[in-house]
Scaffold this motif. Sequence first.
Motif, PDB file in Angstrom:
ATOM      1  N   TYR A   1       0.867  -1.181   0.000  1.00 18.83           N
ATOM      2  CA  TYR A   1       0.000   0.000   0.000  1.00 18.83           C
ATOM      3  C   TYR A   1       0.908   1.236   0.000  1.00 18.83           C
ATOM      4  O   TYR A   1       1.646   1.467   0.962  1.00 18.83           O
ATOM      5  N   LEU A   2       0.881   1.979  -1.086  1.00 17.82           N
ATOM      6  CA  LEU A   2       1.721   3.181  -1.212  1.00 17.82           C
ATOM      7  C   LEU A   2       0.936   4.414  -0.784  1.00 17.82           C
ATOM      8  O   LEU A   2      -0.139   4.688  -1.318  1.00 17.82           O
ATOM      9  N   VAL A   3       1.483   5.150   0.177  1.00 16.47           N
ATOM     10  CA  VAL A   3       0.922   6.436   0.599  1.00 16.47           C
ATOM     11  C   VAL A   3       1.824   7.521   0.026  1.00 16.47           C
ATOM     12  O   VAL A   3       3.044   7.476   0.218  1.00 16.47           O
ATOM     13  N   THR A   4       1.231   8.486  -0.668  1.00 13.80           N
ATOM     14  CA  THR A   4       2.071   9.507  -1.296  1.00 13.80           C
ATOM     15  C   THR A   4       2.361  10.658  -0.334  1.00 13.80           C
ATOM     16  O   THR A   4       1.613  10.911   0.604  1.00 13.80           O
TER      17      THR A   4
ATOM     18  N   VAL B   1       2.663  -2.538  -6.483  1.00 11.91           N
ATOM     19  CA  VAL B   1       1.844  -1.862  -5.456  1.00 11.91           C
ATOM     20  C   VAL B   1       0.360  -2.173  -5.708  1.00 11.91           C
ATOM     21  O   VAL B   1      -0.105  -2.139  -6.845  1.00 11.91           O
ATOM     22  N   SER B   2      -0.369  -2.487  -4.637  1.00 12.86           N
ATOM     23  CA  SER B   2      -1.753  -2.946  -4.792  1.00 12.86           C
ATOM     24  C   SER B   2      -2.807  -1.904  -4.416  1.00 12.86           C
ATOM     25  O   SER B   2      -3.989  -2.084  -4.737  1.00 12.86           O
ATOM     26  N   VAL B   3      -2.404  -0.844  -3.718  1.00 10.43           N
ATOM     27  CA  VAL B   3      -3.302   0.259  -3.351  1.00 10.43           C
ATOM     28  C   VAL B   3      -2.472   1.543  -3.352  1.00 10.43           C
ATOM     29  O   VAL B   3      -1.311   1.520  -2.916  1.00 10.43           O
TER      30      VAL B   3
ATOM     31  N   TYR C   1      -4.324  -0.598 -14.326  1.00  2.93           N
ATOM     32  CA  TYR C   1      -3.670  -1.610 -13.490  1.00  2.93           C
ATOM     33  C   TYR C   1      -4.638  -2.237 -12.491  1.00  2.93           C
ATOM     34  O   TYR C   1      -4.256  -3.115 -11.713  1.00  2.93           O
ATOM     35  N   GLY C   2      -5.867  -1.735 -12.465  1.00  2.00           N
ATOM     36  CA  GLY C   2      -6.850  -2.258 -11.495  1.00  2.00           C
ATOM     37  C   GLY C   2      -6.464  -1.952 -10.054  1.00  2.00           C
ATOM     38  O   GLY C   2      -6.863  -2.667  -9.132  1.00  2.00           O
ATOM     39  N   VAL C   3      -5.673  -0.889  -9.869  1.00  2.00           N
ATOM     40  CA  VAL C   3      -5.228  -0.516  -8.518  1.00  2.00           C
ATOM     41  C   VAL C   3      -6.117   0.604  -7.996  1.00  2.00           C
ATOM     42  O   VAL C   3      -6.259   1.638  -8.648  1.00  2.00           O
ATOM     43  N   PRO C   4      -6.744   0.411  -6.820  1.00  2.00           N
ATOM     44  CA  PRO C   4      -7.631   1.459  -6.302  1.00  2.00           C
ATOM     45  C   PRO C   4      -6.878   2.686  -5.802  1.00  2.00           C
ATOM     46  O   PRO C   4      -5.767   2.582  -5.293  1.00  2.00           O
ATOM     47  N   LEU C   5      -7.547   3.827  -5.941  1.00  2.00           N
ATOM     48  CA  LEU C   5      -7.025   5.092  -5.431  1.00  2.00           C
ATOM     49  C   LEU C   5      -7.866   5.502  -4.223  1.00  2.00           C
ATOM     50  O   LEU C   5      -9.095   5.629  -4.321  1.00  2.00           O
ATOM     51  N   ILE C   6      -7.194   5.742  -3.118  1.00  2.00           N
ATOM     52  CA  ILE C   6      -7.847   6.132  -1.866  1.00  2.00           C
ATOM     53  C   ILE C   6      -7.358   7.526  -1.492  1.00  2.00           C
ATOM     54  O   ILE C   6      -6.174   7.838  -1.657  1.00  2.00           O
ATOM     55  N   ILE C   7      -8.267   8.367  -1.021  1.00  2.00           N
ATOM     56  CA  ILE C   7      -7.930   9.748  -0.662  1.00  2.00           C
ATOM     57  C   ILE C   7      -7.786   9.859   0.854  1.00  2.00           C
ATOM     58  O   ILE C   7      -8.636   9.364   1.602  1.00  2.00           O
TER      59      ILE C   7
END
Length: 207
Positions: A8-11, A33-35, A62-68
Amino acid sequence: MSLDLSLYLVTDPTLCAGRGLEATVMAAVRGGVSVVQLRDKHASDAEMIVQAKRLKVLLEDYGVPLIINDRLEVALASGADGLHIGQGDGDPAEARRVLGDDALIGLSVQTLEQLAQVDAEHLDYLGLGPVFATATKPDHAAPLGIEGLARLVRASPLPTVAIGGLSLLNAREIMASGTDGVAVVSALCTAADPSAAAQEFLAQYPF
Ligand code: TZP
Ligand code: MG
């Protein structure tokens, strides 16, 4: 979108800026990275919506979800896949009502007391940490350590991802706690090759 918490990558707008935030994120995603969570404590909502919409398009392939992080209005307006809130940042039930049943909603938990209060009905996962002290989040709570993490993982009613000071040096030990994944900022954003670093994370896992 389904939820795979494994990496899970946090920017961070500064730490991920080396080669450009989008290029860094996408290199890490190509490595596995999966999220992705978009986290920016200083941008305006309007700036964050623009960034989120761009990332959402890139991640779609990539089917990777984006979370805010934190901002319900940004999650809603950008069409992101979900929202991550901290203790006191907002109400999971309100986020669920606004974003709908398919949204991925996460909550940060630092203690067993907080865990006992978790509104599991309206949440998809918990972020547990910080496991170790980290300069990335200057105001962080007391570090859990591996034992503290393992206690929270065992007691959690929901899937979990561990965060805080995690790196290639400790990922295997972290995964051995039973958590569903590892969340990182600097270990991927400041890596010489984020794609290779992501692959190395996943290669460490005991599954
Ligand atoms: N929440 C708890 S620790 C942390 C956040 C957002 C920062 C983790 O950053 P790093 O660089 O992976 O230690
Ligand atoms: Mg927050």
